[in-house]
Design an enzyme around this catalytic site. Structure first.
Site, PDB file in Angstrom:
ATOM      1  N   ASP A   1       0.846  -1.194   0.000  1.00  0.00           N
ATOM      2  CA  ASP A   1       0.000   0.000   0.000  1.00  0.00           C
ATOM      3  C   ASP A   1       0.884   1.248   0.000  1.00  0.00           C
ATOM      4  OD1 ASP A   1      -1.860   1.982   0.455  1.00  0.00           O
ATOM      5  OD2 ASP A   1      -2.123   1.484   2.586  1.00  0.00           O
TER       6      ASP A   1
ATOM      7  N   ASN B   1      -0.285   4.486  -0.544  1.00  0.00           N
ATOM      8  CA  ASN B   1      -0.935   5.765  -0.215  1.00  0.00           C
ATOM      9  C   ASN B   1      -1.713   5.738   1.108  1.00  0.00           C
ATOM     10  OD1 ASN B   1      -3.025   4.159  -1.001  1.00  0.00           O
ATOM     11  ND2 ASN B   1      -4.012   5.672  -2.318  1.00  0.00           N
TER      12      ASN B   1
ATOM     13  N   ASP C   1      -4.102   3.838   2.523  1.00  0.00           N
ATOM     14  CA  ASP C   1      -5.541   3.603   2.717  1.00  0.00           C
ATOM     15  C   ASP C   1      -5.820   2.155   3.132  1.00  0.00           C
ATOM     16  OD1 ASP C   1      -5.014   2.273   0.376  1.00  0.00           O
ATOM     17  OD2 ASP C   1      -6.558   3.284  -0.820  1.00  0.00           O
TER      18      ASP C   1
ATOM     19  N   ASP D   1      -1.758  -1.151  -3.924  1.00  0.00           N
ATOM     20  CA  ASP D   1      -2.048  -0.378  -5.134  1.00  0.00           C
ATOM     21  C   ASP D   1      -0.910  -0.491  -6.144  1.00  0.00           C
ATOM     22  OD1 ASP D   1      -0.102   1.430  -4.043  1.00  0.00           O
ATOM     23  OD2 ASP D   1      -1.700   2.233  -2.768  1.00  0.00           O
TER      24      ASP D   1
ATOM     25  N   ASP E   1      -4.488 -10.200 -15.989  1.00  0.00           N
ATOM     26  CA  ASP E   1      -5.535 -11.187 -15.742  1.00  0.00           C
ATOM     27  C   ASP E   1      -6.709 -10.835 -16.649  1.00  0.00           C
ATOM     28  OD1 ASP E   1      -7.109 -13.176 -14.388  1.00  0.00           O
ATOM     29  OD2 ASP E   1      -5.858 -12.832 -12.631  1.00  0.00           O
TER      30      ASP E   1
ATOM     31  N   ASP F   1      -8.877 -16.186 -16.821  1.00  0.00           N
ATOM     32  CA  ASP F   1      -9.695 -16.692 -15.732  1.00  0.00           C
ATOM     33  C   ASP F   1     -10.736 -17.703 -16.232  1.00  0.00           C
ATOM     34  OD1 ASP F   1     -10.309 -15.944 -12.793  1.00  0.00           O
ATOM     35  OD2 ASP F   1     -12.302 -15.844 -13.707  1.00  0.00           O
TER      36      ASP F   1
ATOM     37  N   GLU G   1      -6.569 -20.543 -16.996  1.00  0.00           N
ATOM     38  CA  GLU G   1      -6.964 -21.193 -15.746  1.00  0.00           C
ATOM     39  C   GLU G   1      -8.106 -22.157 -16.060  1.00  0.00           C
ATOM     40  OE1 GLU G   1      -8.822 -20.347 -11.347  1.00  0.00           O
ATOM     41  OE2 GLU G   1      -9.651 -19.443 -13.161  1.00  0.00           O
TER      42      GLU G   1
ATOM     43  N   HIS H   1      -3.764 -16.967  -5.379  1.00  0.00           N
ATOM     44  CA  HIS H   1      -4.688 -16.219  -4.517  1.00  0.00           C
ATOM     45  C   HIS H   1      -5.944 -17.012  -4.165  1.00  0.00           C
ATOM     46  CE1 HIS H   1      -6.216 -15.910  -8.522  1.00  0.00           C
ATOM     47  NE2 HIS H   1      -7.356 -15.430  -8.061  1.00  0.00           N
ATOM     48  N   ASP H   2      -6.129 -18.185  -4.755  1.00  0.00           N
ATOM     49  CA  ASP H   2      -7.300 -19.020  -4.447  1.00  0.00           C
ATOM     50  C   ASP H   2      -6.934 -20.221  -3.590  1.00  0.00           C
ATOM     51  OD1 ASP H   2      -8.956 -17.454  -6.071  1.00  0.00           O
ATOM     52  OD2 ASP H   2      -8.521 -18.675  -7.844  1.00  0.00           O
TER      53      ASP H   2
HETATM   54  C1  NOJ Z   1     -10.889 -17.845 -10.633  1.00  0.00           C
HETATM   55  C2  NOJ Z   1     -10.206 -16.758  -9.885  1.00  0.00           C
HETATM   56  O1  NOJ Z   1      -8.867 -17.091  -9.704  1.00  0.00           O
HETATM   57  C3  NOJ Z   1     -10.962 -16.563  -8.599  1.00  0.00           C
HETATM   58  O2  NOJ Z   1     -10.293 -15.744  -7.690  1.00  0.00           O
HETATM   59  C4  NOJ Z   1     -12.318 -16.025  -8.953  1.00  0.00           C
HETATM   60  O3  NOJ Z   1     -13.105 -15.944  -7.790  1.00  0.00           O
HETATM   61  C5  NOJ Z   1     -13.025 -16.905  -9.975  1.00  0.00           C
HETATM   62  N1  NOJ Z   1     -12.176 -17.394 -11.023  1.00  0.00           N
HETATM   63  C6  NOJ Z   1     -14.122 -16.125 -10.625  1.00  0.00           C
HETATM   64  O4  NOJ Z   1     -13.592 -15.123 -11.439  1.00  0.00           O
END
Ligand code: NOJ
Length: 563
Positions: free
Chosen positions: A21, A23, A25, A29, A98, A200, A257, A330-331
């Site tokens: 971050d 700035n 908040d 960013d 992405d 995605d 993905e 991130h998932d």
């Molecule tokens: C896969 C993404 O990596 C995930 O974070 C997202 O929630 C779903 N696709 C829907 O876009």
């Protein structure tokens, strides 16, 4: 096999909201990313995959896009983006965007028009259907984030499809005008200078036009519609069209993905003559141990299974196609907590071992932010501390509404598998909020930040950071790491993962102990261990040591070059 620059690349994933971050908040960013480019350049990565930075109401943290050609207010401006791109390029780092085009946000101008009436010219940009005669949704499919995959729109008196949240309506790829808009948007970004796309859930874009009801599992309220949209009838046509109209005109890196993709399909998506994508993310290894309610009822997993999966993909794409290699994103939970051992004793050693396992395979390694310093899962005590829509919805449906799992059972699963494990802020230093921000961040920092942080890692030559750096250097020094073929050794061993790579008359031998016990490694007789060089290891090893009978220490990893 053809040599290509992107096959030699190591990719680093940034989830901007949690990265840095600039700035004050509490939200990461774009300028925050620019500030850290020297750090990434020091690590040695070639490409950054940037999770979405587009305008979004953030129902799913940017995976719900309301304008594909504007930057999210919280992340900065297009000028910030341009500056970041230029600064990255100056350091020889490419940017992979992405691309989220299975669905948009319901706040996208297209959807606002589309829902305004049944005869709006953009009606057909999304998937609208009348309800069944009995007034029920067009199919019984469930959505990934809970509830029905259909939402009734009172105003225009039809249902729209949303495979994720109801704020993520699915785009209708059957419509050539919609496809044209997407291709134009992609070209606009590529003309700006971005270097490629991570796409995605791109294997969801073609749906079975019959829209049949799906089988309902015992105990479930909704059907699993995935057979009717995973790798659907026209997905390869669409990707070939996208390639011809857009990708072929640039020198890009692309990765799709693809939940539910198998090796056979993987070949079709990535084969050299197919003209679709460079590589895919499959989900087989990250689904290990999924139980009755998927990741929300996790069970133990077996190393032999992990080896079987990796080996199948390594061999399957060896001649044609290309692998992407990842432990986390991130998932997913943090790599060390999921596949290694995050206890104080073994965090560092097992983190290095996992990195060795992946980085010595054929394919592009993906490093998820914080993995290079060995960040771990977080165990928030209360569900109120979680921010992820999937986690929160699972809690409501499993614990509160359907009472299938108890609070304790689900919290345990959340601690193991929630997406928020990966989304706590990157730990830069021992300062307040881990140096991520000056103010309280949008999601809490993992309480272990004083112990695990970038500053500390950079001060210690034995840190995981420098180990990753060395692995990346080795990939640049030895073409065998990129292009060599792969063979599994000791297939049935439950603690040791060992494999070789072969290229010309060179061979690599990779030996990994996935357990916290000492384990005896017996060198298979077909390996000629006379002339060897140790390329990397996570324990001290005597140069002259023979490995005819070797006792591996907990989570030990060694890579030998045999000549
Ligand atoms: C896969 C993404 O990596 C995930 O974070 C997202 O929630 C779903 N696709 C829907 O876009």
């Amino acid at each position: 096999m053809e040599r290509r620059w992107w096959k030699e690349a190591v990719v680093y994933q940034i989830y901007p909201r949690s990265f840095n971050d600039s700035n004050g908040d509490g939200i990461g960013d774009i300028k925050g990313i620019t500030e850290k480019l020297d750090y990434l350049s020091d690590l040695g990565v070639d490409v950054i995959w940037l999770s979405p930075v587009y305008k979004s109401p953030n129902d799913d943290n940017g995976y719900d896009i309301s304008d594909y050609q504007a930057i999210m207010d919280e992340f900065g401006t297009m000028a910030d983006f341009d500056e970041m791109l230029e600064e990255a390029h100056q350091r020889n780092i490419k940017i992979m965007m992405d691309l989220v085009v299975n669905h948009s946000s319901d706040e996208h101008a297209w959807f606002i028009e589309s829902r305004s009436s049944q005869d709006n010219p953009k009606r057909d940009y999304y998937i609208w259907k009348a309800g069944k005669d009995n007034g029920k949704a067009p199919t019984n499919w469930g959505a990934a984030f809970g509830g029905s995959a259909w939402e009734y729109d009172q105003n225009s008196d039809e249902y729209y499809l949303h495979l994720f949240s109801k704020k993520q309506p699915d785009l209708n790829w059957e419509n050539p005008r919609l496809r044209r808009e997407i291709y134009d948007m992609m070209s606009w970004w590529l003309d700006k200078g971005v270097d490629g796309f991570r796409m995605d859930v791109i294997n969801f874009i073609s749906k079975d036009p019959a829209y049949p009801d799906a089988k309902v599992q015992k105990g479930s309220k909704y059907g699993d519609g995935s057979p009717y949209y995973l790798n659907g009838p026209k997905v390869h046509d669409y990707l070939q069209e996208m390639n011809k109209e857009v990708l072929a005109k640039y020198d890009t890196i692309t990765v799709g993905e693809m939940p539910g993709v198998n090796v056979e399909e993987g070949k079709l998506y990535t084969g050299e003559d197919r003209h679709e994508l460079n590589m895919v993310f499959h989900f087989e290894h990250v689904s290990l141990g999924d139980g009755k309610y998927g990741k929300w009822a996790p069970e133990k997993w077996k190393l032999t299974e992990l080896k079987r999966i990796f080996t199948k993909w390594q061999k399957g794409l060896e001649e044609d196609g290309w692998n992407s290699l990842y432990w986390s994103n991130h998932d997913q939970p943090r790599a060390i907590s999921r596949f290694g051992n995050d206890s104080e004793n073994y965090r560092i050693t097992s983190g290095k071992m996992l990195a060795t396992c992946l980085h010595m395979m054929q394919g592009c390694p993906y490093i998820y932010q914080g993995e290079e310093i060995g960040m771990t899962n977080v165990s928030f005590a209360s569900i109120d501390e979680y921010r992820d829509i999937e986690t929160i919805n699972a809690y409501h449906s499993f614990v509160e509404e359907e009472q299938i799992l108890t609070h304790d059972q689900l919290m345990d699963a959340i601690h193991k598998r929630s997406r928020d494990n990966a989304r706590t802020p990157v730990q830069w230093s021992e300062n307040s909020y881990a140096g991520f921000s000056d103010v309280e961040p949008w999601i809490d920092v993992n309480s272990n930040y004083k112990e695990i942080n970038v500053k500390k890692a950079l001060q210690n030559p034995d840190s995981i950071f420098y180990y990753y750096k060395r692995l990346i250097e080795l990939r640049k020094e030895y073409p065998i790491i990129v292009y060599g073929s792969y063979d599994l050794l000791l297939e049935d061993h439950e603690q040791i993962y060992a494999y070789t790579r072969n290229f010309g008359n060179e061979q690599l031998l990779i030996i990994l102990n996935f357990s916290e016990e000492e384990v005896e490694f017996k060198l298979p007789s077909k390996i000629n261990f006379t002339q060897q060089e140790l390329l990397i290891s996570n324990y001290d090893v005597k140069v002259s040591e023979s490995i005819e009978s070797l006792v591996l220490r907990p989570y030990e990893a060694r890579v030998y070059l045999l000549k």
